[in-house]
Write a protein that holds these residues in place. Structure first.
Motif, short mmCIF file in Angstrom:
data_model
loop_
_atom_site.label_atom_id
_atom_site.label_comp_id
_atom_site.label_asym_id
_atom_site.label_seq_id
_atom_site.Cartn_x
_atom_site.Cartn_y
_atom_site.Cartn_z
N ARG A 3 0.82 -1.20 0.00
CA ARG A 3 0.00 0.00 0.00
C ARG A 3 0.86 1.26 0.00
N LEU A 4 1.98 1.21 0.71
CA LEU A 4 2.89 2.35 0.73
C LEU A 4 3.53 2.55 -0.65
N LEU A 5 3.87 1.46 -1.31
CA LEU A 5 4.42 1.55 -2.66
C LEU A 5 3.40 2.14 -3.62
N VAL A 6 2.15 1.72 -3.49
CA VAL A 6 1.09 2.27 -4.33
C VAL A 6 0.92 3.76 -4.08
N LEU A 13 2.98 10.01 -10.00
CA LEU A 13 2.25 10.13 -11.27
C LEU A 13 1.03 11.03 -11.18
N LYS A 14 0.65 11.42 -9.94
CA LYS A 14 -0.51 12.30 -9.70
C LYS A 14 -1.81 11.71 -10.23
N SER A 15 -1.90 10.37 -10.21
CA SER A 15 -3.08 9.73 -10.80
C SER A 15 -3.25 8.32 -10.26
N PHE A 16 -4.50 7.97 -9.85
CA PHE A 16 -4.82 6.61 -9.47
C PHE A 16 -4.72 5.69 -10.69
N THR A 17 -5.26 6.16 -11.80
CA THR A 17 -5.32 5.35 -13.02
C THR A 17 -3.92 4.99 -13.51
N LYS A 18 -3.03 6.00 -13.60
CA LYS A 18 -1.67 5.75 -14.08
C LYS A 18 -0.90 4.86 -13.11
N ALA A 19 -1.13 5.05 -11.81
CA ALA A 19 -0.45 4.20 -10.82
C ALA A 19 -0.90 2.75 -10.98
N ALA A 20 -2.20 2.55 -11.18
CA ALA A 20 -2.72 1.19 -11.37
C ALA A 20 -2.10 0.54 -12.60
N GLU A 21 -2.02 1.29 -13.70
CA GLU A 21 -1.43 0.76 -14.93
C GLU A 21 0.04 0.42 -14.75
N SER A 29 -8.85 -1.63 -7.17
CA SER A 29 -8.03 -2.17 -6.09
C SER A 29 -7.10 -1.10 -5.52
N VAL A 30 -6.61 -0.21 -6.38
CA VAL A 30 -5.77 0.90 -5.91
C VAL A 30 -6.57 1.81 -4.99
N SER A 31 -7.78 2.13 -5.39
CA SER A 31 -8.65 2.97 -4.56
C SER A 31 -8.94 2.30 -3.22
N GLN A 32 -9.17 1.00 -3.24
CA GLN A 32 -9.45 0.26 -2.02
C GLN A 32 -8.24 0.25 -1.09
N MET A 33 -7.05 0.09 -1.65
CA MET A 33 -5.83 0.09 -0.84
C MET A 33 -5.61 1.44 -0.17
N MET A 34 -5.88 2.53 -0.91
CA MET A 34 -5.69 3.85 -0.33
C MET A 34 -6.75 4.13 0.74
N GLU A 38 -5.84 4.99 4.62
CA GLU A 38 -6.35 6.17 5.33
C GLU A 38 -7.14 5.76 6.56
N LYS A 39 -7.86 4.65 6.47
CA LYS A 39 -8.61 4.16 7.63
C LYS A 39 -7.66 3.70 8.73
N GLU A 40 -6.55 3.07 8.31
CA GLU A 40 -5.57 2.59 9.29
C GLU A 40 -4.94 3.76 10.04
N PHE A 41 -4.61 4.84 9.32
CA PHE A 41 -3.97 5.99 9.96
C PHE A 41 -5.00 6.93 10.61
N GLY A 42 -6.25 6.81 10.18
CA GLY A 42 -7.29 7.65 10.74
C GLY A 42 -7.29 9.07 10.23
N ILE A 43 -6.66 9.31 9.09
CA ILE A 43 -6.63 10.65 8.49
C ILE A 43 -6.75 10.53 6.97
N GLN A 44 -7.15 11.63 6.34
CA GLN A 44 -7.18 11.67 4.88
C GLN A 44 -5.78 12.02 4.39
N ILE A 45 -5.23 11.18 3.53
CA ILE A 45 -3.87 11.37 3.03
C ILE A 45 -3.86 12.03 1.67
N LEU A 46 -4.84 11.69 0.82
CA LEU A 46 -4.85 12.15 -0.56
C LEU A 46 -6.06 13.02 -0.85
N LYS A 47 -5.88 13.93 -1.79
CA LYS A 47 -6.99 14.73 -2.27
C LYS A 47 -6.91 14.80 -3.79
N ARG A 48 -8.08 14.90 -4.43
CA ARG A 48 -8.14 14.99 -5.89
C ARG A 48 -8.55 16.39 -6.30
#
Length: 289
Positions: A3-6, A13-21, A29-34, A38-48
């Motif tokens: 998840r950290l690598l993702v 890459l500034k993109s979920f889609t490009k990271a998945a590719e 699955s990328v969205s689910q991992m993020m 965020e649930k594990e840390f209890g904070i929002q890490i990313l914004k679009r």
């Protein structure tokens, strides 16, 4: 750790889609991992936003630790691999343009002939950018001047000369060597150093002044501007070895030197592949020109 690598790939890459590719996952699955991270840390890490995906302020605070965790895990994997030989690994380097263009390609090739499964990640930047990448753990070591950046270990590989680049019709082009004080009357195109400049230091030491009109990061852009008669510039002698620009390069008096060094924090904490490549650079330093 996946998840950290993702997360790192998304930020790069500034993109979920490009990271998945890139990583071979589905976007879902990328969205689910993020979401799980965020649930594990209890904070929002990313914004679009319209500009892509970026870190929230809280994410900015956490990100250096995330990068550090990834590099430590990478070092762990490579240490395990080293017990049976250097079978794999990634070398992350930050380098100034002249070094990345003229020194590194043949060195990469020679190193991979011995260790074919080693990967290289190269980022080009000025001195300030390289130091920032080192502090954030985004690179393992830098290749830059040894004259700038306190608090880091440095091993000088080679001292390169910096020359003044002039339009071919310039009156000073007829001289074998150009006194630095004679450069004060021309518009000066400065290589943006990110906090330090050998040419400006040389002007100041000689009691002279550079009439800086432009600040540019790319050596080739500077040569194109010199060719267009927009000014003069002082660049590494390496740049003069491969150029089709209608410019001339002359030594400056007093000489302007750049001691190019490997710059890093603690060598023992670096990934094994990077430790090997640093040793390789030092071993082959006499071949650098």
């Amino acid at each position: 750790m996946n998840r950290l690598l993702v997360l790192e790939t998304i930020i790069q890459l500034k993109s979920f889609t490009k990271a998945a590719e890139t990583l071979g996952y589905t976007q879902s699955s990328v969205s689910q991992m993020m979401a799980a991270l965020e649930k594990e840390f209890g904070i929002q890490i990313l914004k679009r936003s319209r500009n892509g995906v970026s870190l929230t302020p809280e994410g900015e605070e956490l990100y250096p630790y995330i990068v550090q965790a990834l590099r430590q895990y990478q070092a762990l994997e490579e240490r395990a691999a080293s017990l049976k030989g250097l079978d794999k690994g990634t070398v992350r380097i930050g380098a100034i343009t002249s070094v990345s263009c003229y020194w590194l390609p043949p060195l990469f090739k020679a190193f991979q002939e011995k260790y074919p499964n080693i990967e290289f990640v190269l980022q080009q930047g000025d001195f300030g950018m390289i130091l920032d990448w080192l502090k954030r753990g985004e690179i393992d070591f830098g290749l830059m001047t040894s004259e700038y950046g306190d608090g880091f270990n440095k091993v000088v590989l080679h001292e390169t000369e910096m020359k003044v680049f002039l339009p071919s019709h310039h009156p000073l082009a007829e001289l074998d060597e150009v006194p630095i004080e004679k450069l004060q009357d021309d518009p000066f195109i400065l290589v943006e150093g990110g906090g330090y400049s050998e040419p400006l230091a040389a002007f100041e030491k000689a009691g002279a002044h550079a009439d800086v009109r432009y600040r540019i990061q790319d050596d080739y852009t500077i040569m194109a501007m010199v060719e267009a008669d927009l000014g003069i510039g002082i660049l590494s002698e390496l740049v003069d070895s491969r150029t089709d620009f209608d410019v001339v390069a002359k030594s400056v008096v007093p000489a302007v030197k750049r001691p190019v060094a490997v710059v890093y924090r603690e060598k023992e904490t670096l990934p094994i592949a990077s430790q090997y490549f640093i040793d390789f650079l030092v071993k082959h330093q006499k071949e650098l020109q």
